[in-house]
Design an enzyme around this catalytic site. Sequence first.
Site, PDB file in Angstrom:
ATOM      1  CG  HIS A 289      53.430  35.519  68.514  1.00  0.00           C
ATOM      2  ND1 HIS A 289      52.340  34.874  67.991  1.00  0.00           N
ATOM      3  CD2 HIS A 289      53.375  36.783  68.045  1.00  0.00           C
ATOM      4  CE1 HIS A 289      51.637  35.713  67.251  1.00  0.00           C
ATOM      5  NE2 HIS A 289      52.259  36.889  67.266  1.00  0.00           N
ATOM      6  CG  ASP A 401      49.720  39.483  68.681  1.00  0.00           C
ATOM      7  OD1 ASP A 401      49.301  40.328  69.503  1.00  0.00           O
ATOM      8  OD2 ASP A 401      50.557  39.757  67.804  1.00  0.00           O
TER       9      ASP A 401
END
Length: 1101
Positions: A289, A401
């Site tokens: 990420h 997220d």
Amino acid sequence: MGGGPDLRSKSSYPTLAPRPVGQMISKIYKDRIRSFYSRGQYEKHNLLAMMHEGIASEESNIKLWVWDAPGQERPTFDEAVSHEFRKTSVGHSFGPSWSTHWFKIAITVPENLRRKEHLELHWDADTEGMVWSKDGQALQGLTGGGERIEWILPESFRDGKEHIIYIEMACNGMFGNSPGGDIIQPPDPDKYFTLKKAEIVAVNLEARALYIDMWIIGDAAREFPENSWEQHKALKIANDIIDTFKLGDKESITKCRRMAQEYLGPNVDSHRVYSSAKDVKVYGIGHCHIDSCWLWPWDETKRKVARSWSNQCDLMDRYPELNFACSQAQQYKWLKQLYPNVWDRVKAKVRAGQFHPIGGSWVEHDTNMPSGESLVRQFLYGQRFFESNLGRRSQTFWLPDTFGYAAQLPQLCRLAGMDRFLTQKLSWNNINKFPHTTFNWVALDGSQVVCHMPPSETYTAEAHFGDVRRSVTQHKSMDQDATSLLVFGKGDGGGGPTWQHLEKLRRCRGVADQVGLLPRVHMGNTVDEFFDFLQPKADTFVTWYGELYFELHRGTYTTQAKTKLNNRKSEAMLRDVEWLATLASIKNESYKYPKADIDAMWEAVLLCQFHDCLPGSSIEMVYDDSDKTGERLLKDIRKALGVSDRRASLQDSVAINTLPWHRKELVHLSDNEVGVACGEGPFLAIRPFKTTEEQPAVTIEEVRKGVFVLENDQLRVKVEGGCITSLYDRVAKREVIEKGAKANQYTIFDDKPLYWQAWDVEVYHLATRQELSCGETTISEKKPHRVSLTTTIKISDASSIKSTITLAAALKGVQSWVECHAEVEWHENMKFLKVEFPVDVRNTEASYETAFGIVKRPTHYNTSCPCFLFSLPPIIQAIVVLTFHAAGTWPKFEVCCHRFADLSEHNYGVSILNDSKYGFATTGNVMRLSLLRAPKAPDAHADMGTHHIRWAILPHQQSLGHATVRAAFAFNQPLKAVASSPDVSALVAAGRASPIGIKLVGDPSLVLDTVKRGEDDEDVRPGDEDVSGNLPKRKGRSVVLRVYDSLGGRGRGTIKTAWDVRAVFKCNLLEDDLEEIPLRAKGEFDIDLRPFEVASYRLAL
């Protein structure tokens, strides 16, 4: 006596006890395990002392030179190596923050290390970096601070000759440049980094493997229940290994590893450990990420991508079981543009089936605040990039997220070719725990996707023993399906999986096969394959309807107000640009639809909708850019349409309109001249507004000192002490404001969340409410068509508000509103500014506009918090708030809305319109618009400065309906007068402007939201867009329309154009034709939408 049986035992069990034997004291022996492989007082005597077989760091082996890039420049390899390098060495410091330093490194492997099994360069300056070959190939990223500091030396370096490489040092850590241990604090601009290590290391691979063996066996001893034999066996084997180990004896390491196999099995040194055909519960997927911005600027992200993904390509060569999923088409595009050799490696791994583009969106974007069309474009641009460059579309929407998920996402996913969704952010909820792991998520229109939230509750798992175990122990949907994904790899700041992660997972699989109790983890499958296993069972999964509200980070609806204003304005501008450019390209063959410019604008807007940019949770450096492209395009489009933005007289002006319904509005031509635009189509005639000073259409009067009345044909507004104390609907004969209350009342709150300053506003802030007292109120405008009052309000010695309340002339057939404007000089510290509207309307639910729809949320707390809270003394408020907060039952005390929020009874209601705000709350009958926050981390200056904010109070008869929807569009996209050419003026005068336009008639809840050219039209698409050959151009011209039902009912209508339409197709968001729609007449066809459906149509001309 004799002759009896021989009773002597034939067992070797001794008659006499040879020595006392004690029981293992579990806690002591568990603590002993970690000291065997940890740093500290024993590191020269434990396993760490044998990890290396030799180190070379002398200048004869490692020579260093450096070139310091000026300022914050990030030069390319060719630019860097063209400069003179100066000599340097370990121990020197480099900086300041965000600067770049290029090192030239001459490596000569000494003779005593050349025959060692494994050689690495260890480099550590506590900064990120990239290793480059002598000929300019980006090889591998470095993290620093003890993590990922190694680069494996090629076999060719063992020849005793000098070999040159380069290392590009970025003066920032993985999480930016915070001054201390708290990463979200504003970065230190003057941070320096010391080169601590530059050495050749011969690694003892067997000792390194034993290190991982003991890590996992030790975890089993620590984390398995003490009433299990599996835990006791782990404890015993680990301590036996410690007893067997002999410092300096390589053979003892070999013995220890054989002992470890009793617990781990024989295959943990290769990917063959995953070949056992046993029932799998956990599927591991590597992930990296990378926040496209956050605690670092955009340009640093571009380097993070190359560093992280080059690492993964290297790991895939060494660990064939590694499957790696990575999202964000924008990051792939950066890689393609800036790092061609890494891009080629990534493409090769995509073809090999190990590197998986996923997510289908341009970035991992916020979903609460972007418009519906912005969400469409995230998918359109993302999927087209993946398809054109990598030969495939994504099946899975990947958004781990982001801070909550809008209600219409399942529908948009399905229309973009994705029927599965992965997230995990709701595991952060700080009030109610989300109840499901695997479920069907259903949109407002009934569309569904299979959703999975990894029960390890992270998208950056360290591949620990505990991560694997939690993948089952925290699974909330075991009665429907017990499998789960384990998403592992360093993240947020990038990095991705490490060799340690992959080695640990091999051993976790070994434990599951050899001993049991640990869930069996498997490597080698893709995310799509995992969902393929789930989907046949999906009809048994529980359902979740509507938004996935995130019970945290509610402050992100308000932080960084200017960014949010720019987002709203950019979305509106792009809508106008595309609509008008489409009309121009069809009307005028010499005008070329500016596809490349529009793409660049959209990509910039989509990038800024990244989930740490638009929500306001990035550092100050992120919020510095601006773009004037849109204004230039609008100027070109106006010219092609025969109009210009120069000031003209009323007779020579028209109003440009991109809203698809009849409009009637006042249009301002100058400070003293106003007209009325009325009609439909792209150009509206402007006629004089007939009023005089003697017979004004709206009046204002000071009825007594400090008390004013503003009145038009529909509304009468009483303002006292700067606030609205009465708003009387003259048509409905109804008071809008609650008796004795004050509307447009500014309030301020203390705003100190538990930790995440820019992100969070906590429920206890409500107990600190203070009304702001108004200063002097004066009449600031008194014109026949509009009147205004302005009040000065002191917030503090540093901050103030100039608050203006405006009432314009009422136009027949158009609902009038009270417009409010605040010019706020804002220099506060951890404060929250809001404005309140206590209305005389009762409902247990309020309605809020969201992307392509309406979300209803409660106005009450039920048993949690009574609505009379704010009438209580502050100390009692605080006690009540804290009590009910502890009960955990009122999470939606701050919610997201787009252009309006509405509170309605069955026959009357009030809407609050806004031009740039997203935070709102309705408590009982008090509607509250959030204006500004003042967090100090990670941007110490967030929202400081001058702000101009507009909103309006719109009373309406009946419940929420199309009048509010249309008013909100008009409030955000007011008509603008432009100078017209004689041809356009003649068309308008003859009432024939609509033939170059398009309109939708029928159910007024239907909104024609988008008019654009087809992506693949041969006269529109740039020539170099399709690399893979998967996006063939379409012959001819086409127009794409997007229509949605805005209120939640079946909508029927007819689309009418004067174009020569050959055929009409209903299509998906990617503009694939789904079905042909019959033409009713030339340029006309009927549409029929289910409640809240989003429908797209391609008109082939």
